[in-house]
Design a protein around this motif. Structure first.
Motif, PDB file in Angstrom:
ATOM      1  N   ILE A 114      62.077  53.070  54.646  1.00  0.00           N
ATOM      2  CA  ILE A 114      62.820  52.311  55.646  1.00  0.00           C
ATOM      3  C   ILE A 114      64.187  51.968  55.065  1.00  0.00           C
ATOM      4  O   ILE A 114      64.290  51.387  53.984  1.00  0.00           O
ATOM      5  CB  ILE A 114      62.060  51.033  56.041  1.00  0.00           C
ATOM      6  N   SER A 115      65.227  52.278  55.780  1.00  0.00           N
ATOM      7  CA  SER A 115      66.570  52.103  55.244  1.00  0.00           C
ATOM      8  C   SER A 115      66.965  50.628  55.223  1.00  0.00           C
ATOM      9  O   SER A 115      66.513  49.839  56.056  1.00  0.00           O
ATOM     10  CB  SER A 115      67.580  52.884  56.095  1.00  0.00           C
ATOM     11  N   PRO A 116      67.813  50.237  54.276  1.00  0.00           N
ATOM     12  CA  PRO A 116      68.306  48.852  54.246  1.00  0.00           C
ATOM     13  C   PRO A 116      69.008  48.462  55.548  1.00  0.00           C
ATOM     14  O   PRO A 116      68.934  47.303  55.967  1.00  0.00           O
ATOM     15  CB  PRO A 116      69.275  48.852  53.061  1.00  0.00           C
ATOM     16  N   ALA A 117      69.686  49.416  56.188  1.00  0.00           N
ATOM     17  CA  ALA A 117      70.383  49.110  57.440  1.00  0.00           C
ATOM     18  C   ALA A 117      69.397  48.694  58.530  1.00  0.00           C
ATOM     19  O   ALA A 117      69.635  47.735  59.273  1.00  0.00           O
ATOM     20  CB  ALA A 117      71.201  50.316  57.895  1.00  0.00           C
ATOM     21  N   VAL A 118      68.281  49.426  58.630  1.00  0.00           N
ATOM     22  CA  VAL A 118      67.280  49.090  59.639  1.00  0.00           C
ATOM     23  C   VAL A 118      66.633  47.746  59.319  1.00  0.00           C
ATOM     24  O   VAL A 118      66.377  46.931  60.214  1.00  0.00           O
ATOM     25  CB  VAL A 118      66.219  50.212  59.747  1.00  0.00           C
ATOM     26  N   GLN A 119      66.368  47.487  58.043  1.00  0.00           N
ATOM     27  CA  GLN A 119      65.817  46.191  57.671  1.00  0.00           C
ATOM     28  C   GLN A 119      66.772  45.074  58.076  1.00  0.00           C
ATOM     29  O   GLN A 119      66.342  44.011  58.552  1.00  0.00           O
ATOM     30  CB  GLN A 119      65.557  46.121  56.170  1.00  0.00           C
ATOM     31  N   SER A 120      68.063  45.299  57.932  1.00  0.00           N
ATOM     32  CA  SER A 120      69.049  44.296  58.317  1.00  0.00           C
ATOM     33  C   SER A 120      69.026  44.055  59.823  1.00  0.00           C
ATOM     34  O   SER A 120      69.117  42.901  60.283  1.00  0.00           O
ATOM     35  CB  SER A 120      70.448  44.742  57.876  1.00  0.00           C
ATOM     36  N   ILE A 121      68.878  45.112  60.604  1.00  0.00           N
ATOM     37  CA  ILE A 121      68.796  44.974  62.064  1.00  0.00           C
ATOM     38  C   ILE A 121      67.598  44.112  62.451  1.00  0.00           C
ATOM     39  O   ILE A 121      67.706  43.184  63.267  1.00  0.00           O
ATOM     40  CB  ILE A 121      68.689  46.365  62.726  1.00  0.00           C
ATOM     41  N   VAL A 122      66.439  44.415  61.873  1.00  0.00           N
ATOM     42  CA  VAL A 122      65.221  43.679  62.220  1.00  0.00           C
ATOM     43  C   VAL A 122      65.366  42.212  61.831  1.00  0.00           C
ATOM     44  O   VAL A 122      65.036  41.304  62.606  1.00  0.00           O
ATOM     45  CB  VAL A 122      63.997  44.309  61.536  1.00  0.00           C
ATOM     46  N   ARG A 123      65.879  41.938  60.635  1.00  0.00           N
ATOM     47  CA  ARG A 123      66.016  40.550  60.191  1.00  0.00           C
ATOM     48  C   ARG A 123      67.014  39.781  61.056  1.00  0.00           C
ATOM     49  O   ARG A 123      66.863  38.580  61.274  1.00  0.00           O
ATOM     50  CB  ARG A 123      66.413  40.506  58.722  1.00  0.00           C
ATOM     51  N   HIS A 124      68.026  40.473  61.539  1.00  0.00           N
ATOM     52  CA  HIS A 124      68.992  39.831  62.434  1.00  0.00           C
ATOM     53  C   HIS A 124      68.310  39.411  63.729  1.00  0.00           C
ATOM     54  O   HIS A 124      68.571  38.337  64.269  1.00  0.00           O
ATOM     55  CB  HIS A 124      70.138  40.796  62.711  1.00  0.00           C
ATOM     56  N   CYS A 125      67.424  40.263  64.257  1.00  0.00           N
ATOM     57  CA  CYS A 125      66.667  39.918  65.468  1.00  0.00           C
ATOM     58  C   CYS A 125      65.720  38.747  65.216  1.00  0.00           C
ATOM     59  O   CYS A 125      65.468  37.935  66.119  1.00  0.00           O
ATOM     60  CB  CYS A 125      65.854  41.114  65.960  1.00  0.00           C
TER      61      CYS A 125
END
Length: 367
Positions: A347-358
């Motif tokens: 799982i890419s760091p960018a996708v993890q950032s998106i999820v955490r933002h939500c």
């Protein structure tokens, strides 16, 4: 002064208190508020929320049994309002969903949703015209039922995709997942979605699991943005309420709990939802304080994306629907959400950032 609004508000109280085990009598509400309650289900045998911790409108066999005891019950083979019932697709706290044949239009197959109480779902959905929202064809009355007619676009949901893949997290290498999904007819929803969605969008067939998850949630987000721009909240987003059509298009369904953001009822944002997908402020609203808005839908979107990528929801939903349990769950969700990359380094760091933002506990920090 509006009897219909009084009934809606009274029924919400009746429903929520019944779920918590209170022994209530609809006739008392009828007398106190001068409303019609003959079509309400009895509450004397109401049980707690089911294993899915649902406070809203998914599977409640007890309520279905109550409806079965009412006058003018609907059954397979019945014909009314130009519809012939073919099959029962589901039963919920507010009614039933059927596959039906519409005789006057070449016998086309449609979905009809029969609700025992009068709800504004059809009014809300009539405002929404979007590729990723299931539309309403027409609304009818039959005996005590409100009938909402919608197109039949398939019967698989995102919940089916997660179940059929064993809630499989994205731990395999991208090529391994893609090849496994396309290698066998019996791979269930994976093969179904990749094969059929690629007809409308050939790029889908080339997607890895992470990309496919983002593609699905991106379309859900697009439909959600359309609803929000028209002042409509969903308030019960979850995998079971995302239809994957026969051509692979994700579409939001079941606006039973939807609310107008400009609604005048003081409790407009206080009821319903499914515990694992509810934001902290949504849980507190159900407990009786605070309120939920469009950013609570964004939180639920993040939970679904987290679940697609890891195979589990980020926070537990132990306990019942009591105010104390809801407050404890809300406090727990103020912790930082677990890292997706603890489940898989793919799982890419960018996708993890998106999820955490939500999943930000404070609504002002979400998208």
């Amino acid at each position: 002064a509006d009897p219909e609004r009084r009934e809606r508000l009274a029924f919400e109280e009746y429903r929520l208190l019944s779920q918590q085990g209170s022994a209530l009598h609809a006739s008392a509400y009828a007398a106190q508020y001068e409303i019609q309650t003959s079509h309400w289900p009895r509450s004397d045998s109401t049980q707690a929320a089911d294993d899915d911790a649902t406070l809203s409108s998914v599977t409640d066999s007890q309520f279905a049994a109550e409806l079965a005891g009412t006058q003018h019950d609907l059954r397979v083979g019945d014909c009314f309002c130009d519809f012939e019932i073919i099959e029962v697709l589901g039963a919920g706290k507010f009614g039933r969903v059927f596959l039906a044949r519409q005789g006057s239009l070449a016998g086309r197959q449609v979905v009809i949703k029969a609700t025992a109480a009068r709800w504004r779902e059809s009014d809300r959905l009539a405002k929404l015209q979007h590729t990723n929202i299931v539309p309403v064809y027409s609304v009818h009355r039959h005996a005590q039922w409100q009938i909402v007619c919608m197109p039949y676009l398939g019967r698989r949901t995102l919940a089916d995709l997660l179940r059929d893949t064993g809630r499989r997290p994205a731990v395999a290498a991208d090529d391994e997942w893609r090849n496994a999904g396309m290698a066998s007819e019996d791979q269930g929803a994976k093969t179904f979605l990749l094969a059929d969605a690629s007809v409308a969008n050939p790029a889908v067939a080339r997607m890895n699991y992470e990309e496919l998850s983002l593609w699905i949630m991106g379309r859900v987000a697009s439909g959600l943005a359309h609803a929000h721009s028209r002042g409509i909240l969903h308030r019960d987003l979850k995998p079971a309420n995302v239809l994957l059509t026969d051509d692979g298009q994700p579409m939001i369904l079941d606006f039973n709990l939807a609310a107008d953001t400009d609604a005048t009822l003081p409790t407009a944002s206080l009821v319903g939802g499914t515990l694992p997908y509810m934001a902290p402020e949504h849980l507190r609203a159900v407990a009786g304080h605070g309120h939920a808005d469009h950013r609570s839908d964004i939180y639920a979107l993040g939970v679904m994306l987290y679940e697609m990528l890891t195979g589990c929801v980020p926070f537990k939903s132990d306990g019942d629907a009591s105010p104390a349990s809801l407050e404890a769950m809300a406090c727990d969700r103020f912790r930082e959400s677990p890292s997706l990359r603890d489940h898989s380094t793919n799982i890419s760091p960018a996708v993890q950032s998106i999820v955490r933002h939500c999943l930000e506990p404070r609504p002002s920090l979400r998208y």
